[in-house]
Design a protein around this motif. Sequence first.
Motif, PDB file in Angstrom:
ATOM      1  N   SER A 195      -8.233  28.309 -56.927  1.00 35.42           N
ATOM      2  CA  SER A 195      -8.061  29.478 -57.793  1.00 35.42           C
ATOM      3  C   SER A 195      -7.207  29.167 -59.016  1.00 35.42           C
ATOM      4  O   SER A 195      -7.261  29.899 -60.000  1.00 35.42           O
ATOM      5  N   ASP A 196      -6.430  28.070 -58.981  1.00 36.74           N
ATOM      6  CA  ASP A 196      -5.662  27.699 -60.167  1.00 36.74           C
ATOM      7  C   ASP A 196      -6.574  27.459 -61.367  1.00 36.74           C
ATOM      8  O   ASP A 196      -6.156  27.581 -62.507  1.00 36.74           O
ATOM      9  N   TRP A 197      -7.789  27.062 -61.087  1.00 41.33           N
ATOM     10  CA  TRP A 197      -8.679  26.639 -62.170  1.00 41.33           C
ATOM     11  C   TRP A 197      -9.780  27.637 -62.466  1.00 41.33           C
ATOM     12  O   TRP A 197     -10.635  27.377 -63.317  1.00 41.33           O
ATOM     13  N   THR A 198      -9.775  28.788 -61.784  1.00 39.53           N
ATOM     14  CA  THR A 198     -10.875  29.732 -61.983  1.00 39.53           C
ATOM     15  C   THR A 198     -11.075  30.084 -63.447  1.00 39.53           C
ATOM     16  O   THR A 198     -12.188  30.010 -63.979  1.00 39.53           O
ATOM     17  N   GLN A 199      -9.960  30.459 -64.088  1.00 35.43           N
ATOM     18  CA  GLN A 199     -10.057  30.868 -65.484  1.00 35.43           C
ATOM     19  C   GLN A 199     -10.633  29.763 -66.359  1.00 35.43           C
ATOM     20  O   GLN A 199     -11.494  30.012 -67.199  1.00 35.43           O
ATOM     21  N   SER A 200     -10.136  28.541 -66.147  1.00 40.54           N
ATOM     22  CA  SER A 200     -10.634  27.429 -66.961  1.00 40.54           C
ATOM     23  C   SER A 200     -12.125  27.233 -66.746  1.00 40.54           C
ATOM     24  O   SER A 200     -12.865  26.970 -67.694  1.00 40.54           O
ATOM     25  N   PHE A 212     -14.082  30.012 -68.491  1.00 43.44           N
ATOM     26  CA  PHE A 212     -14.107  29.850 -69.947  1.00 43.44           C
ATOM     27  C   PHE A 212     -14.907  28.623 -70.357  1.00 43.44           C
ATOM     28  O   PHE A 212     -15.540  28.630 -71.415  1.00 43.44           O
ATOM     29  N   SER A 213     -14.878  27.592 -69.519  1.00 44.17           N
ATOM     30  CA  SER A 213     -15.713  26.431 -69.845  1.00 44.17           C
ATOM     31  C   SER A 213     -17.182  26.832 -69.828  1.00 44.17           C
ATOM     32  O   SER A 213     -17.956  26.410 -70.696  1.00 44.17           O
TER      33      SER A 213
END
Lengths: 451, 352
Positions: free
Chosen positions: B321-326, B329-330
Amino acid sequence: MARPRTGDVRGWFGDRSALENRLLVALAVDAVVFVLVGVFSGVSASFILTLAVLNLLLVPPWSTLEVGGRRIGRLVQPVGLITLALTYPFYVGKEFQIPIFGAFPDVATGVVMLVFIMMAIGLNIVVGYAGLLDLGYVAFYAIGAYTVAWFASVQFAKHNVHFLSVGVGPGVPGFHISIWLLLPAAGIITALAGVLIGLPTLRLRGDYLAIVTLGFGEILPQIARNGDSLFNTGFNLTNGPNGITPIDAPGFFGVNYLVGSGTFWTSDRLFYWTALALVLITAFCSWRLRDSRLGRAWIAIREDETAAAAMGVPLMRTKTWAYATGAFFGGVAGAFYASFKSATFPGDFFFNISVFILCMVILGGMGNILGVVVGAAFLAYLDREGLANIGGWINQHFHANIDVPKYEFGIFGIILLVVMLFRPEGLIPSSRRAAEFHEGVADEPLYDVQH
Amino acid sequence: MATEARRQPITIPERFRPGVMPVVGGLLVLALLAWLGVNLVKTPYDFLEIALIGITVGAIYALVALGYTLVYGILELINFAHGDVFMLGAMMAATLTVSTFSLHDNEAASKWIPVVLLALLIGMVFCGVLNATIERIAYKPLRNAPRLAPLITAIGMSFILQNVGLAWKGANYVPVPNILPRGNVFRLGTADYQWNKLIVLIVTIPVLVGLVFLVQRTRQGKAMRATAQDSDAAAMMGINVDRTISFTFLIAGALAGAAGLLYALYVTNVRYDQGFQLGLIAFTSAVFGGIGNLPGAVLGATLIGLIQAFNEGLAWHAPGSDWTQSIVFSILILILVFRPEGLLGERTPEGG
């Protein structure tokens, strides 16, 4: 000394010459300011002196002054303002209390204001000159800040590289490169990042570009936040949410900025003058760029992309240059700010900050350097001291208990809304931008048509 | 300038070379499928359960994404404030269910069903009117201004609404009790499907059907489609364009209100800044499916919901979940750069 322009000037006070108008407006403004300050905080010698200096600087039509056929009058106001800014640390402590806003910002706040002025001038190149809405400008600030953080701290403790750094013991591990070298380096790295981000995305039309830049602005802080062990490799790139701290301060001749030297060269003053020098360089570059071939191409693209392309302006290259130039200044400002704060945290790079800087450009006047400087200085001051002072004043006088700084971004939102609705060209607009907002531009972008 | 012009003929930017990019894109999709396949084989029941979570979250995203797509279709404006309208809707739902009707954990069905239906109605009306008001204040005066102007007021409006939420409920999470029943609808192996997930779909699907009916079959829907195609021509045909735009914002807001209620009940906490984040994800969904395209928004939202759930839930090599936003957006950036018309969109002159 001044040549009153005669002619058909119809001012606020009826048919008068330009000079008479200036004097009358100045008198009216002075009277209002005088009464306000008198009522709220009392008239003091410092207030009268300040008012007199500002009047002397702003009221006479200096720009029309000619000596021996040379229009040296044009230099009076800029030189005067720069002198006032340069000597600010000497008289700030003796200044009067502004009604509601309280004391003048102290020198450390002045450094932050100058850093944000620099970022705003950089963003102005992208938004104001080239008309590209960048909602991720904070990404450039972040790249600049982390560049300095990597090469002037103990972050990479396995290495021990020292180069011209001042005030760092030789045994301290990590990279310690001189900040003076890192500032341009951070600018160049950030500009390259700007080109990398720009190349695939600048083909998109305005609102899509805005959202892509917003996306980059959100991705980079997340990488910074999760970068203490990238992809579980254990490699600590950014030290995660704890950020990288401390970061080396700049220095020369053995004087470290963090320590200062004696009572004259205090730490805050050193940072302040350096920031002022950076701002002056930035403003000068921005001003000369605007009138250059490249700057005229930016403005042409902003006004009518199709016509600009038809006139032979290479769209992609011109836009990419705008992006890279804006990124460069953002990177340098971010690098300097990180060195000043001696820290960089992922939390510094939220979307809010992008909007904060955008708000400065829009409030001051897109495309106009002086407007952007005023807008940035005012908002950065509000952020640092102003809102807290205003809140204190409100709570004291109305026996309320409102946490005004908590609603900072709501206030900025209102500023964005009100400026766009009622004065879209900003407080101190460039006349050209104002005309665009009122008469409209050929806003249909070329790339709507798919090839 | 003249020599420069001769050396530099008008460069019409080439799309990336047709041979290379589809291959890269195809490889990416293949890698994604392979990753999903391995996970499916390793932990089939977890996979199923996570997929069901993804569909539930995707349904909420779909309601918000439709609001973006409706407004974008008609005004070509990214309504940044939409996510915050959704957030205020969620806060409204929290207030109604908790403070006004004081519902608790595990409430009896005879009590929560009428309350939730009433809250749904109130929330939809509240958000609809709010969204239409925002249009009247912040976007309508700028109909003929440069395109960036309404975009900037939208951002300003978004911040204002966030601060309204902040002033209303404070800076902390507003907790909502588990009003919806959490018993199992069915159990397959170790995969559970609870009632609260099903209820989200039970509310969402009729709303979607109603929207499609409204847009495709009614006079007002016809006016919306006509205004979206060409507002000048629509005005000449006697359509009240201003009223149609207001109506579109009303509908978009009502969808956000429904999403807000479902979010408050399903996720069971609300905070003033969640609307903006979720709004960006929902906007990505709308772009993913093809902005301006209603089924596209639903498809995109479901896919984004699934991607998010798989990323946060799967055990084997999920970024977490740390990377969900990235990741979201990618996807947004890749879609905008390589296929701006989205999955279902057509390549129209307006689509780029």
